[in-house]
Design a protein around this motif. Structure first.
Motif, PDB file in Angstrom:
ATOM      1  N   ILE A 236       0.838  -1.191   0.000  1.00 56.53           N
ATOM      2  CA  ILE A 236       0.000   0.000   0.000  1.00 56.53           C
ATOM      3  C   ILE A 236       0.877   1.245   0.000  1.00 56.53           C
ATOM      4  O   ILE A 236       1.677   1.464   0.918  1.00 56.53           O
ATOM      5  CB  ILE A 236      -0.932  -0.004   1.227  1.00 56.53           C
ATOM      6  N   GLY A 237       0.732   2.044  -1.048  1.00 56.13           N
ATOM      7  CA  GLY A 237       1.504   3.276  -1.141  1.00 56.13           C
ATOM      8  C   GLY A 237       0.933   4.352  -0.247  1.00 56.13           C
ATOM      9  O   GLY A 237      -0.271   4.424   0.011  1.00 56.13           O
ATOM     10  N   ALA A 238       1.813   5.227   0.238  1.00 56.56           N
ATOM     11  CA  ALA A 238       1.351   6.332   1.070  1.00 56.56           C
ATOM     12  C   ALA A 238       0.558   7.335   0.246  1.00 56.56           C
ATOM     13  O   ALA A 238      -0.227   8.103   0.783  1.00 56.56           O
ATOM     14  CB  ALA A 238       2.534   7.005   1.751  1.00 56.56           C
ATOM     15  N   ALA A 239       0.771   7.372  -1.081  1.00 57.03           N
ATOM     16  CA  ALA A 239      -0.057   8.184  -1.990  1.00 57.03           C
ATOM     17  C   ALA A 239      -0.548   7.232  -3.060  1.00 57.03           C
ATOM     18  O   ALA A 239       0.194   6.859  -3.956  1.00 57.03           O
ATOM     19  CB  ALA A 239       0.751   9.316  -2.603  1.00 57.03           C
ATOM     20  N   PRO A 240      -1.777   6.753  -2.978  1.00 60.61           N
ATOM     21  CA  PRO A 240      -2.238   5.681  -3.871  1.00 60.61           C
ATOM     22  C   PRO A 240      -2.193   6.070  -5.339  1.00 60.61           C
ATOM     23  O   PRO A 240      -2.559   7.175  -5.710  1.00 60.61           O
ATOM     24  CB  PRO A 240      -3.675   5.437  -3.407  1.00 60.61           C
ATOM     25  N   GLN A 241      -1.730   5.153  -6.169  1.00 57.45           N
ATOM     26  CA  GLN A 241      -1.600   5.437  -7.596  1.00 57.45           C
ATOM     27  C   GLN A 241      -2.961   5.616  -8.257  1.00 57.45           C
ATOM     28  O   GLN A 241      -3.056   6.167  -9.345  1.00 57.45           O
ATOM     29  CB  GLN A 241      -0.832   4.303  -8.266  1.00 57.45           C
ATOM     30  N   SER A 242      -4.027   5.173  -7.601  1.00 55.03           N
ATOM     31  CA  SER A 242      -5.355   5.325  -8.182  1.00 55.03           C
ATOM     32  C   SER A 242      -5.819   6.772  -8.202  1.00 55.03           C
ATOM     33  O   SER A 242      -6.810   7.101  -8.832  1.00 55.03           O
ATOM     34  CB  SER A 242      -6.363   4.485  -7.385  1.00 55.03           C
ATOM     35  N   ASP A 243      -5.091   7.644  -7.498  1.00 55.37           N
ATOM     36  CA  ASP A 243      -5.469   9.057  -7.469  1.00 55.37           C
ATOM     37  C   ASP A 243      -4.321   9.886  -8.023  1.00 55.37           C
ATOM     38  O   ASP A 243      -3.457  10.349  -7.279  1.00 55.37           O
ATOM     39  CB  ASP A 243      -5.799   9.493  -6.044  1.00 55.37           C
ATOM     40  N   PRO A 244      -4.235  10.076  -9.347  1.00 66.50           N
ATOM     41  CA  PRO A 244      -3.099  10.777  -9.950  1.00 66.50           C
ATOM     42  C   PRO A 244      -3.059  12.260  -9.617  1.00 66.50           C
ATOM     43  O   PRO A 244      -2.067  12.923  -9.889  1.00 66.50           O
ATOM     44  CB  PRO A 244      -3.337  10.567 -11.460  1.00 66.50           C
ATOM     45  N   THR A 245      -4.115  12.789  -9.014  1.00 62.58           N
ATOM     46  CA  THR A 245      -4.116  14.220  -8.679  1.00 62.58           C
ATOM     47  C   THR A 245      -3.323  14.502  -7.420  1.00 62.58           C
ATOM     48  O   THR A 245      -2.993  15.655  -7.129  1.00 62.58           O
ATOM     49  CB  THR A 245      -5.562  14.721  -8.475  1.00 62.58           C
ATOM     50  N   GLN A 246      -3.015  13.456  -6.645  1.00 65.83           N
ATOM     51  CA  GLN A 246      -2.300  13.679  -5.398  1.00 65.83           C
ATOM     52  C   GLN A 246      -0.812  13.886  -5.674  1.00 65.83           C
ATOM     53  O   GLN A 246      -0.211  13.205  -6.495  1.00 65.83           O
ATOM     54  CB  GLN A 246      -2.471  12.488  -4.451  1.00 65.83           C
ATOM     55  N   THR A 247      -0.248  14.851  -4.981  1.00 66.83           N
ATOM     56  CA  THR A 247       1.200  15.066  -5.044  1.00 66.83           C
ATOM     57  C   THR A 247       1.843  14.336  -3.885  1.00 66.83           C
ATOM     58  O   THR A 247       1.246  14.174  -2.827  1.00 66.83           O
ATOM     59  CB  THR A 247       1.538  16.556  -4.970  1.00 66.83           C
ATOM     60  N   VAL A 248       3.069  13.897  -4.111  1.00 64.97           N
ATOM     61  CA  VAL A 248       3.746  13.091  -3.104  1.00 64.97           C
ATOM     62  C   VAL A 248       4.697  13.964  -2.307  1.00 64.97           C
ATOM     63  O   VAL A 248       5.488  14.716  -2.859  1.00 64.97           O
ATOM     64  CB  VAL A 248       4.521  11.935  -3.773  1.00 64.97           C
ATOM     65  N   SER A 249       4.620  13.870  -1.021  1.00 60.88           N
ATOM     66  CA  SER A 249       5.512  14.579  -0.111  1.00 60.88           C
ATOM     67  C   SER A 249       5.901  13.614   0.978  1.00 60.88           C
ATOM     68  O   SER A 249       5.032  13.068   1.652  1.00 60.88           O
ATOM     69  CB  SER A 249       4.822  15.798   0.509  1.00 60.88           C
ATOM     70  N   ALA A 250       7.206  13.364   1.139  1.00 61.75           N
ATOM     71  CA  ALA A 250       7.629  12.397   2.150  1.00 61.75           C
ATOM     72  C   ALA A 250       7.181  12.821   3.539  1.00 61.75           C
ATOM     73  O   ALA A 250       6.896  11.991   4.394  1.00 61.75           O
ATOM     74  CB  ALA A 250       9.142  12.231   2.111  1.00 61.75           C
ATOM     75  N   GLU A 251       7.107  14.131   3.765  1.00 65.99           N
ATOM     76  CA  GLU A 251       6.650  14.605   5.072  1.00 65.99           C
ATOM     77  C   GLU A 251       5.191  14.213   5.297  1.00 65.99           C
ATOM     78  O   GLU A 251       4.820  13.678   6.331  1.00 65.99           O
ATOM     79  CB  GLU A 251       6.802  16.123   5.155  1.00 65.99           C
ATOM     80  N   ARG A 252       4.323  14.472   4.302  1.00 67.41           N
ATOM     81  CA  ARG A 252       2.917  14.164   4.444  1.00 67.41           C
ATOM     82  C   ARG A 252       2.670  12.668   4.404  1.00 67.41           C
ATOM     83  O   ARG A 252       1.884  12.120   5.174  1.00 67.41           O
ATOM     84  CB  ARG A 252       2.114  14.836   3.320  1.00 67.41           C
ATOM     85  N   ASP A 253       3.356  11.963   3.505  1.00 67.36           N
ATOM     86  CA  ASP A 253       3.066  10.564   3.273  1.00 67.36           C
ATOM     87  C   ASP A 253       3.536   9.660   4.400  1.00 67.36           C
ATOM     88  O   ASP A 253       3.063   8.534   4.508  1.00 67.36           O
ATOM     89  CB  ASP A 253       3.694  10.111   1.957  1.00 67.36           C
ATOM     90  N   TYR A 254       4.462  10.121   5.228  1.00 65.62           N
ATOM     91  CA  TYR A 254       4.910   9.320   6.358  1.00 65.62           C
ATOM     92  C   TYR A 254       4.397   9.916   7.668  1.00 65.62           C
ATOM     93  O   TYR A 254       5.056   9.855   8.694  1.00 65.62           O
ATOM     94  CB  TYR A 254       6.443   9.242   6.373  1.00 65.62           C
ATOM     95  N   SER A 255       3.190  10.448   7.641  1.00 59.25           N
ATOM     96  CA  SER A 255       2.617  11.139   8.781  1.00 59.25           C
ATOM     97  C   SER A 255       1.557  10.297   9.483  1.00 59.25           C
ATOM     98  O   SER A 255       1.069   9.298   8.946  1.00 59.25           O
ATOM     99  CB  SER A 255       1.981  12.455   8.329  1.00 59.25           C
ATOM    100  N   ARG A 256       1.159  10.730  10.664  1.00 58.64           N
ATOM    101  CA  ARG A 256       0.053  10.105  11.382  1.00 58.64           C
ATOM    102  C   ARG A 256      -1.227  10.203  10.550  1.00 58.64           C
ATOM    103  O   ARG A 256      -2.014   9.255  10.477  1.00 58.64           O
ATOM    104  CB  ARG A 256      -0.165  10.790  12.729  1.00 58.64           C
ATOM    105  N   GLU A 257      -1.426  11.389   9.954  1.00 54.89           N
ATOM    106  CA  GLU A 257      -2.632  11.622   9.163  1.00 54.89           C
ATOM    107  C   GLU A 257      -2.740  10.657   7.990  1.00 54.89           C
ATOM    108  O   GLU A 257      -3.828  10.147   7.677  1.00 54.89           O
ATOM    109  CB  GLU A 257      -2.665  13.064   8.657  1.00 54.89           C
ATOM    110  N   GLU A 258      -1.595  10.400   7.336  1.00 58.56           N
ATOM    111  CA  GLU A 258      -1.618   9.489   6.192  1.00 58.56           C
ATOM    112  C   GLU A 258      -1.873   8.053   6.646  1.00 58.56           C
ATOM    113  O   GLU A 258      -2.578   7.291   5.986  1.00 58.56           O
ATOM    114  CB  GLU A 258      -0.307   9.595   5.415  1.00 58.56           C
ATOM    115  N   GLY A 259      -1.297   7.663   7.785  1.00 52.90           N
ATOM    116  CA  GLY A 259      -1.569   6.338   8.318  1.00 52.90           C
ATOM    117  C   GLY A 259      -3.039   6.164   8.653  1.00 52.90           C
ATOM    118  O   GLY A 259      -3.642   5.117   8.374  1.00 52.90           O
TER     119      GLY A 259
END
Length: 363
Positions: A228-251
Protein backbone atom coordinates in the motif's frame (compact mmCIF):
# COMPACT_ATOMS: atom_id res chain seq x y z
CA UNK A 1 36.25 48.45 40.19
CA UNK A 2 36.60 52.27 40.10
CA UNK A 3 39.37 54.70 39.14
CA UNK A 4 40.65 57.62 41.31
CA UNK A 5 37.77 59.82 40.12
CA UNK A 6 35.26 57.23 41.28
CA UNK A 7 34.25 56.25 37.76
CA UNK A 8 33.15 52.63 37.46
CA UNK A 9 35.40 50.63 35.16
CA UNK A 10 34.42 47.36 33.49
CA UNK A 11 36.46 44.32 34.37
CA UNK A 12 38.89 43.48 31.58
CA UNK A 13 38.08 40.30 29.69
CA UNK A 14 40.78 37.67 30.38
CA UNK A 15 43.09 36.95 27.46
CA UNK A 16 44.90 33.86 26.34
CA UNK A 17 48.08 35.34 27.85
CA UNK A 18 46.35 35.66 31.23
CA UNK A 19 45.49 31.97 31.08
CA UNK A 20 49.07 31.12 30.11
CA UNK A 21 50.48 33.14 33.00
CA UNK A 22 48.17 31.53 35.57
CA UNK A 23 48.90 28.03 34.27
CA UNK A 24 52.63 28.67 33.94
CA UNK A 25 52.77 27.71 30.27
CA UNK A 26 53.17 29.47 26.95
CA UNK A 27 50.18 30.95 25.11
CA UNK A 28 50.82 28.44 22.33
CA UNK A 29 50.25 25.61 24.81
CA UNK A 30 46.96 27.21 25.85
CA UNK A 31 45.99 27.42 22.17
CA UNK A 32 46.82 23.75 21.71
CA UNK A 33 44.55 22.81 24.63
CA UNK A 34 41.70 24.96 23.30
CA UNK A 35 41.97 23.45 19.82
CA UNK A 36 42.14 19.85 21.01
CA UNK A 37 45.77 19.09 20.15
CA UNK A 38 46.23 15.40 20.83
CA UNK A 39 49.91 15.47 21.87
CA UNK A 40 49.64 17.12 25.28
CA UNK A 41 50.71 15.86 28.67
CA UNK A 42 47.64 15.23 30.86
CA UNK A 43 49.00 17.34 33.71
CA UNK A 44 49.66 20.27 31.38
CA UNK A 45 46.19 20.00 29.88
CA UNK A 46 44.66 19.89 33.38
CA UNK A 47 46.55 23.02 34.50
CA UNK A 48 45.39 24.96 31.47
CA UNK A 49 41.79 23.82 31.84
CA UNK A 50 41.83 24.81 35.53
CA UNK A 51 43.16 28.26 34.62
CA UNK A 52 40.51 28.71 31.93
CA UNK A 53 37.79 27.81 34.43
CA UNK A 54 39.18 30.07 37.16
CA UNK A 55 39.47 33.10 34.88
CA UNK A 56 36.26 32.41 32.96
CA UNK A 57 38.19 32.68 29.71
CA UNK A 58 36.19 32.26 26.50
CA UNK A 59 38.11 31.90 23.23
CA UNK A 60 37.16 34.35 20.51
CA UNK A 61 35.84 32.27 17.63
CA UNK A 62 36.92 34.66 14.91
CA UNK A 63 40.45 34.88 16.25
CA UNK A 64 40.66 31.12 16.62
CA UNK A 65 39.45 30.67 13.05
CA UNK A 66 42.18 32.99 11.80
CA UNK A 67 44.82 31.03 13.71
CA UNK A 68 43.61 27.50 12.92
CA UNK A 69 41.56 27.94 9.76
CA UNK A 70 38.62 26.31 11.57
CA UNK A 71 35.42 27.66 13.09
CA UNK A 72 34.51 24.58 15.16
CA UNK A 73 31.07 24.69 13.52
CA UNK A 74 29.51 21.80 11.65
CA UNK A 75 26.20 21.80 9.81
CA UNK A 76 23.60 19.03 10.04
CA UNK A 77 21.29 19.18 6.99
CA UNK A 78 18.10 17.13 7.43
CA UNK A 79 14.80 17.03 5.53
CA UNK A 80 12.42 17.84 8.38
CA UNK A 81 13.20 19.30 11.79
CA UNK A 82 9.77 18.44 13.21
CA UNK A 83 9.87 14.76 12.21
CA UNK A 84 10.47 12.66 15.37
CA UNK A 85 13.25 10.62 13.74
CA UNK A 86 15.19 13.65 12.55
CA UNK A 87 14.57 15.53 15.79
CA UNK A 88 16.13 12.61 17.69
CA UNK A 89 18.97 12.48 15.20
CA UNK A 90 19.67 16.20 15.60
CA UNK A 91 19.79 15.85 19.38
CA UNK A 92 22.17 12.89 19.12
CA UNK A 93 24.48 14.76 16.71
CA UNK A 94 24.59 17.81 19.00
CA UNK A 95 25.55 15.56 21.92
CA UNK A 96 28.18 13.66 19.91
CA UNK A 97 29.71 16.91 18.63
CA UNK A 98 30.38 18.12 22.17
CA UNK A 99 33.22 15.60 22.46
CA UNK A 100 35.05 17.48 19.70
CA UNK A 101 34.04 20.98 20.83
CA UNK A 102 31.87 21.50 17.76
CA UNK A 103 28.76 23.63 17.68
CA UNK A 104 26.09 22.20 15.37
CA UNK A 105 24.07 24.36 12.99
CA UNK A 106 20.87 22.66 11.79
CA UNK A 107 19.41 23.27 8.34
CA UNK A 108 16.02 21.99 7.12
CA UNK A 109 16.01 21.17 3.40
CA UNK A 110 12.43 19.81 3.19
CA UNK A 111 13.81 17.54 0.46
CA UNK A 112 13.83 20.39 -2.08
CA UNK A 113 16.41 19.70 -4.82
CA UNK A 114 17.64 23.31 -4.88
CA UNK A 115 18.15 23.31 -1.10
CA UNK A 116 19.93 19.96 -1.20
CA UNK A 117 22.20 21.22 -3.95
CA UNK A 118 23.18 24.17 -1.74
CA UNK A 119 24.15 21.69 0.96
CA UNK A 120 26.23 19.63 -1.50
CA UNK A 121 27.97 22.83 -2.63
CA UNK A 122 29.07 23.56 0.93
CA UNK A 123 26.69 26.52 1.31
CA UNK A 124 29.30 28.66 -0.46
CA UNK A 125 29.53 31.45 2.16
CA UNK A 126 29.18 29.22 5.20
CA UNK A 127 31.93 29.13 7.82
CA UNK A 128 31.15 25.54 8.86
CA UNK A 129 34.14 23.21 8.98
CA UNK A 130 32.11 20.23 7.78
CA UNK A 131 28.64 18.98 6.89
CA UNK A 132 26.57 15.94 7.87
CA UNK A 133 23.88 15.57 5.23
CA UNK A 134 20.75 13.40 5.02
CA UNK A 135 19.53 13.88 1.42
CA UNK A 136 15.99 13.05 0.40
CA UNK A 137 15.96 13.70 -3.34
CA UNK A 138 19.51 14.39 -4.58
CA UNK A 139 21.32 11.22 -5.79
CA UNK A 140 24.95 10.57 -4.92
CA UNK A 141 26.20 11.35 -8.44
CA UNK A 142 24.61 14.80 -8.24
CA UNK A 143 26.05 15.38 -4.77
CA UNK A 144 29.54 14.44 -5.95
CA UNK A 145 29.23 16.67 -9.03
CA UNK A 146 28.11 19.66 -6.94
CA UNK A 147 30.28 19.36 -3.83
CA UNK A 148 33.18 21.65 -2.99
CA UNK A 149 36.10 20.95 -0.65
CA UNK A 150 34.02 21.11 2.54
CA UNK A 151 34.20 17.78 4.39
CA UNK A 152 30.90 15.98 3.82
CA UNK A 153 29.41 12.84 5.37
CA UNK A 154 26.13 11.38 4.09
CA UNK A 155 23.42 9.67 6.11
CA UNK A 156 21.06 7.05 4.75
CA UNK A 157 21.33 3.59 3.22
CA UNK A 158 20.44 4.92 -0.23
CA UNK A 159 23.68 6.93 -0.17
CA UNK A 160 25.98 3.90 -0.01
CA UNK A 161 28.83 4.69 -2.38
CA UNK A 162 32.57 3.98 -2.09
CA UNK A 163 33.36 7.51 -3.27
CA UNK A 164 32.06 9.30 -0.18
CA UNK A 165 31.85 8.80 3.59
CA UNK A 166 28.45 7.60 4.74
CA UNK A 167 26.64 6.27 7.81
CA UNK A 168 23.44 4.27 7.78
CA UNK A 169 21.09 1.92 9.56
CA UNK A 170 20.25 -1.30 7.73
CA UNK A 171 16.71 -0.61 6.51
CA UNK A 172 16.46 -3.85 4.54
CA UNK A 173 17.67 -6.20 7.26
CA UNK A 174 15.74 -4.48 10.04
CA UNK A 175 12.42 -4.62 8.18
CA UNK A 176 13.09 -8.24 7.26
CA UNK A 177 13.43 -8.93 11.01
CA UNK A 178 10.15 -7.13 11.79
CA UNK A 179 8.34 -9.10 9.09
CA UNK A 180 9.87 -12.40 10.25
CA UNK A 181 8.65 -11.59 13.76
CA UNK A 182 5.09 -11.39 12.42
CA UNK A 183 5.54 -14.61 10.44
CA UNK A 184 6.83 -16.36 13.57
CA UNK A 185 3.55 -15.44 15.28
CA UNK A 186 1.61 -17.24 12.54
CA UNK A 187 0.68 -14.29 10.34
CA UNK A 188 0.59 -14.98 6.61
CA UNK A 189 -1.48 -12.16 5.10
CA UNK A 190 0.89 -9.32 5.88
CA UNK A 191 0.51 -5.90 4.27
CA UNK A 192 3.23 -3.29 3.82
CA UNK A 193 2.32 0.38 4.27
CA UNK A 194 4.65 3.14 3.14
CA UNK A 195 5.67 2.46 -0.44
CA UNK A 196 6.21 5.84 -2.11
CA UNK A 197 4.86 5.95 -5.64
CA UNK A 198 7.34 8.44 -7.05
CA UNK A 199 11.10 8.32 -7.52
CA UNK A 200 12.60 9.66 -4.30
CA UNK A 201 15.53 8.69 -2.13
CA UNK A 202 13.18 7.74 0.69
CA UNK A 203 13.73 4.60 2.72
CA UNK A 204 10.33 3.14 1.78
CA UNK A 205 11.73 1.06 -1.08
CA UNK A 206 14.50 -0.33 1.13
CA UNK A 207 12.08 -1.32 3.86
CA UNK A 208 9.76 -2.82 1.25
CA UNK A 209 12.68 -4.94 0.06
CA UNK A 210 13.21 -6.27 3.59
CA UNK A 211 9.52 -7.16 3.79
CA UNK A 212 9.72 -8.98 0.46
CA UNK A 213 12.79 -10.96 1.50
CA UNK A 214 11.09 -12.19 4.65
CA UNK A 215 8.02 -13.34 2.71
CA UNK A 216 10.18 -15.11 0.13
CA UNK A 217 12.26 -16.86 2.79
CA UNK A 218 9.06 -18.13 4.43
CA UNK A 219 7.61 -19.31 1.11
CA UNK A 220 4.76 -16.78 1.25
CA UNK A 221 3.59 -15.47 -2.11
CA UNK A 222 3.63 -11.70 -2.38
CA UNK A 223 0.25 -10.11 -3.02
CA UNK A 224 0.55 -6.76 -4.85
CA UNK A 225 -2.76 -5.64 -3.31
CA UNK A 226 -1.11 -5.77 0.11
CA UNK A 227 1.63 -3.29 -0.83
CA UNK A 228 0.00 0.00 0.00
CA UNK A 229 1.50 3.28 -1.14
CA UNK A 230 1.35 6.33 1.07
CA UNK A 231 -0.06 8.18 -1.99
CA UNK A 232 -2.24 5.68 -3.87
CA UNK A 233 -1.60 5.44 -7.60
CA UNK A 234 -5.36 5.32 -8.18
CA UNK A 235 -5.47 9.06 -7.47
CA UNK A 236 -3.10 10.78 -9.95
CA UNK A 237 -4.12 14.22 -8.68
CA UNK A 238 -2.30 13.68 -5.40
CA UNK A 239 1.20 15.07 -5.04
CA UNK A 240 3.75 13.09 -3.10
CA UNK A 241 5.51 14.58 -0.11
CA UNK A 242 7.63 12.40 2.15
CA UNK A 243 6.65 14.61 5.07
CA UNK A 244 2.92 14.16 4.44
CA UNK A 245 3.07 10.56 3.27
CA UNK A 246 4.91 9.32 6.36
CA UNK A 247 2.62 11.14 8.78
CA UNK A 248 0.05 10.10 11.38
CA UNK A 249 -2.63 11.62 9.16
CA UNK A 250 -1.62 9.49 6.19
CA UNK A 251 -1.57 6.34 8.32
CA UNK A 252 -5.05 7.17 9.56
CA UNK A 253 -6.27 7.74 5.98
CA UNK A 254 -4.72 4.54 4.62
CA UNK A 255 -6.40 2.55 7.40
CA UNK A 256 -9.65 2.98 5.53
CA UNK A 257 -8.08 1.28 2.50
CA UNK A 258 -6.87 -1.60 4.67
CA UNK A 259 -10.26 -1.98 6.32
CA UNK A 260 -11.93 -2.16 2.91
CA UNK A 261 -9.44 -4.79 1.75
CA UNK A 262 -10.18 -6.87 4.86
CA UNK A 263 -13.81 -7.18 3.76
CA UNK A 264 -12.80 -9.18 0.67
CA UNK A 265 -9.37 -10.57 1.57
CA UNK A 266 -7.92 -11.42 4.97
CA UNK A 267 -5.15 -9.16 6.30
CA UNK A 268 -3.76 -10.22 9.65
CA UNK A 269 -0.76 -7.87 10.02
CA UNK A 270 0.72 -4.62 8.70
CA UNK A 271 4.39 -3.67 8.45
CA UNK A 272 4.58 0.14 8.46
CA UNK A 273 7.52 2.04 7.00
CA UNK A 274 7.67 4.27 10.06
CA UNK A 275 6.10 4.80 13.47
CA UNK A 276 3.93 7.76 12.48
CA UNK A 277 2.08 5.71 9.87
CA UNK A 278 1.61 2.96 12.43
CA UNK A 279 0.28 5.35 15.07
CA UNK A 280 -2.26 6.69 12.58
CA UNK A 281 -3.33 3.12 11.86
CA UNK A 282 -3.74 2.31 15.54
CA UNK A 283 -6.06 5.28 16.02
CA UNK A 284 -8.21 4.37 13.01
CA UNK A 285 -8.38 0.69 13.97
CA UNK A 286 -9.46 1.60 17.50
CA UNK A 287 -12.24 3.81 16.15
CA UNK A 288 -13.39 0.94 13.88
CA UNK A 289 -13.35 -1.51 16.83
CA UNK A 290 -10.57 -3.54 15.18
CA UNK A 291 -8.53 -5.12 17.96
CA UNK A 292 -4.72 -4.87 17.79
CA UNK A 293 -3.09 -7.39 17.79
CA UNK A 294 -5.98 -9.90 18.08
CA UNK A 295 -7.59 -8.90 14.77
CA UNK A 296 -4.52 -7.39 13.10
CA UNK A 297 -0.93 -6.87 14.26
CA UNK A 298 1.07 -3.71 13.52
CA UNK A 299 4.78 -2.88 13.46
CA UNK A 300 6.58 0.44 12.94
CA UNK A 301 10.10 1.70 12.36
CA UNK A 302 11.94 4.51 14.26
CA UNK A 303 11.23 3.80 17.96
CA UNK A 304 9.68 7.23 18.47
CA UNK A 305 8.72 8.11 22.07
CA UNK A 306 5.09 8.30 20.94
CA UNK A 307 5.14 4.62 19.99
CA UNK A 308 6.09 3.69 23.54
CA UNK A 309 2.96 5.40 24.86
CA UNK A 310 0.44 4.44 22.16
CA UNK A 311 -2.43 2.10 22.97
CA UNK A 312 -1.36 -0.62 22.46
CA UNK A 313 2.35 0.15 22.66
CA UNK A 314 3.97 -0.21 19.26
CA UNK A 315 6.36 -2.96 18.20
CA UNK A 316 9.05 -1.17 16.21
CA UNK A 317 12.60 -1.13 14.91
CA UNK A 318 14.92 0.94 17.11
CA UNK A 319 17.97 2.26 15.24
CA UNK A 320 20.90 3.13 17.49
CA UNK A 321 20.64 6.89 17.03
CA UNK A 322 23.61 7.60 19.26
CA UNK A 323 25.80 5.31 17.17
CA UNK A 324 24.63 6.95 13.91
CA UNK A 325 25.48 10.38 15.32
CA UNK A 326 28.79 9.26 16.80
CA UNK A 327 29.94 7.59 13.58
CA UNK A 328 28.95 10.64 11.50
CA UNK A 329 30.66 13.17 13.77
CA UNK A 330 33.80 11.02 13.97
CA UNK A 331 33.92 10.74 10.18
CA UNK A 332 33.46 14.45 9.49
CA UNK A 333 35.97 15.32 12.25
CA UNK A 334 38.65 13.16 10.65
CA UNK A 335 38.07 14.86 7.29
CA UNK A 336 38.26 18.27 8.96
CA UNK A 337 41.65 17.26 10.40
CA UNK A 338 42.78 16.43 6.87
CA UNK A 339 42.44 12.66 6.72
CA UNK A 340 43.21 11.32 3.24
CA UNK A 341 42.03 7.76 3.90
CA UNK A 342 39.65 6.20 1.41
CA UNK A 343 35.97 7.02 2.03
CA UNK A 344 34.28 4.56 4.34
CA UNK A 345 30.79 3.46 5.25
CA UNK A 346 29.54 2.45 8.67
CA UNK A 347 26.33 0.65 9.56
CA UNK A 348 24.83 1.44 12.96
CA UNK A 349 23.16 -1.36 14.93
CA UNK A 350 19.42 -1.69 15.46
CA UNK A 351 17.07 -3.87 17.45
CA UNK A 352 13.50 -5.06 17.27
CA UNK A 353 11.43 -3.67 20.16
CA UNK A 354 8.62 -6.19 20.70
CA UNK A 355 5.57 -4.64 22.34
CA UNK A 356 1.81 -5.11 22.63
CA UNK A 357 0.88 -4.22 19.02
CA UNK A 358 2.13 -7.65 17.94
CA UNK A 359 2.10 -9.85 21.06
CA UNK A 360 -0.68 -8.34 23.16
CA UNK A 361 -0.37 -8.48 26.92
CA UNK A 362 1.83 -11.54 27.04
CA UNK A 363 4.39 -11.47 29.89
Amino acid sequence: MTDEAGTKKSKARPSIKDVAALAGVSWRTVSNVINGHRYLRPETKAKVEDAIAELGYKPQTAARQLRTGRSNLITLAIPYIDHPYFASLAHAVVEAAKSYDYTVLIDETRGLPEKEEQVAQGYKNSHADGIIFSPLTLPVDSILAARDETPLVLLGEHTLDPRIDHVTADNVESTREATEHLISLGHRRIAFLGYLTEDTLGTGDLRLEGYRRALAAAGIDEDPDLIIGAAPQSDPTQTVSAERDYSREEGYARARQILLLRKTAPIDAVVCANDLLAIGLLRAFREASVQVPDDIAVTGWDNTPEGGFSAPRLTTIAPDMNAIARFAVEAVHQRILGSTEAPAGRVAPHRLMIRESTVGDRP
